[in-house]
Design an enzyme around this catalytic site. Structure first.
Site, PDB file in Angstrom:
ATOM      1  N   ASP A 121       0.839  -1.207   0.000  1.00  6.34           N
ATOM      2  CA  ASP A 121       0.000   0.000   0.000  1.00  6.34           C
ATOM      3  C   ASP A 121       0.865   1.245   0.000  1.00  6.34           C
ATOM      4  O   ASP A 121       1.582   1.527   0.967  1.00  6.34           O
ATOM      5  CB  ASP A 121      -0.900  -0.026   1.239  1.00  6.34           C
ATOM      6  N   HIS A 122       0.794   2.002  -1.085  1.00  3.74           N
ATOM      7  CA  HIS A 122       1.575   3.236  -1.233  1.00  3.74           C
ATOM      8  C   HIS A 122       0.821   4.460  -0.713  1.00  3.74           C
ATOM      9  O   HIS A 122       1.301   5.578  -0.800  1.00  3.74           O
ATOM     10  CB  HIS A 122       1.934   3.428  -2.717  1.00  3.74           C
TER      11      HIS A 122
END
Length: 356
Positions: free
Chosen positions: A297-298
């Protein structure tokens, strides 16, 4: 009647007919929205291809909803809101596109001294919106003549927060950007816009401004009269945004989702009255709700454990970003907090170096 609905909603928001606005998934003008682009594997078998699925939230959505289609479509909230950039009447607009990872990296100067910031300002004579996001190489420059989603952003999760603001608020937004020092890769600020917003001209040219402090917190009032609080730090702050300032400023213990796949990651911090806890796993509600680790998850967001604060921004927690500008946009909205707080499935306790 359906054709009149966007006009009626615009009138309720106080938005002049035809004015720029964030647009929701149903095609209506909205005061704000959040899009959470899901990691590639999170919901196989959906209508949208893996890596292009997203969850959508606004003030009236009653929680997270599945996106109306793939995020690369121009008919969804993000594509529809950005569509004016790529139309022939874009000459009547002003805009700033900034990203520390611009769409054409070969044209970028060394970005290590610039802010770890990603966003869009798009405005006309009546107002516009600020889109804060975590997406590398996005959006495409106006000369591309079409909205698209970068291939490099398919794999990981991303967040995008869009808020509609009246025109005077862009002066304060510009002031915040003088702290974060963004890399502007495309812009248009001509005529009356340049005269009205000299601070944006300085941001575009990359001029640094001496400030009395290394942080700035301003209140921004949206078109729908919703208060948002912008927190911006300069590279001279030399501390973590969350544990060094934000938790104390909000008076809340924070759970922070950020990209942990970089050197020098900061672990959960319990040294102060308010703790800062690194999220390690996110889970959307429901029996089929997607679950994923922070390593997939960025996105960059944080939520107060006991409410009602929620913030969406563009900064991680690592040693390198202590020396870069950046910020986050926060609100005390129960709708927002009730949507984000349950997403936290696991976090790193203080004193434990292992991560999920």
């Amino acid at each position: 009647m359906a054709a009149l609905r966007p006009l009626l909603l615009a009138a309720l928001l106080g938005v002049p007919a035809g004015a720029l606005s964030c647009y929701g998934d149903a095609g209506q003008p909205v005061d704000w929205f959040v899009v959470y682009k899901l990691p590639a594997h999170s919901r196989p078998g959906e209508a949208a291809p893996s890596g292009l699925q997203y969850k959508y939230l606004d003030a009236d959505s009653e929680g997270w909803r599945d996106g109306v289609g793939p995020i690369d479509s121009s008919t969804g909230a993000v594509g529809r809101s950005l569509q004016p950039l790529y139309q022939s009447n874009a000459s009547q607009l002003a805009f700033l596109l900034y990203n520390d990872q611009p769409p054409e990296p070969s044209r970028a100067r060394d970005t290590s001294s610039r802010g770890h910031t990603k966003g869009v300002l798009l405005l006309d004579q009546n107002g516009g919106f600020w889109l804060i996001h975590s997406v590398p190489h996005f959006p495409p420059p106006a000369a591309s003549a079409a909205y698209s989603w970068p291939q490099s952003a398919h794999r990981y999760g991303q967040t995008l927060l869009c808020v509609t603001f009246p025109l005077p608020e862009f002066q304060k937004i510009g002031w915040q950007l003088t702290y974060t020092y963004p890399l502007v890769y495309d812009h248009k600020l001509d005529g009356d816009f340049a005269q009205s917003f000299p601070v944006l001209e300085m941001v575009i040219k990359g001029h640094t401004i001496p400030h009395e402090s290394f942080t700035s917190n301003v209140t921004l009032i949206s078109q729908g009269r919703t208060p948002f609080h912008s927190f911006a730090k300069s590279r001279n702050f030399r501390d973590d945004l969350y544990s060094g300032w934000l938790a104390a400023a909000l008076g809340s213990t924070l759970q922070v989702q950020f990209w942990p796949n970089t050197p020098g990651i900061l672990h959960s911090n319990c040294s102060g009255t308010q703790q800062v806890l690194d999220v390690t796993q996110t889970a959307f509600p429901g029996p089929a709700g997607p679950t994923f680790n922070a390593t997939e998850d960025h996105s960059k967001w944080c939520v107060a454990v006991d409410g009602p604060w929620t913030c969406v921004g563009d900064m991680n927690r690592n040693l390198g970003e202590e020396h870069r500008g950046g910020g986050t946009l926060c609100a005390q909205l129960l709708t927002l907090w009730k949507a984000f707080q349950p997403l936290v499935k696991a976090w790193e306790p203080c004193g434990e170096p292992s991560r999920a």
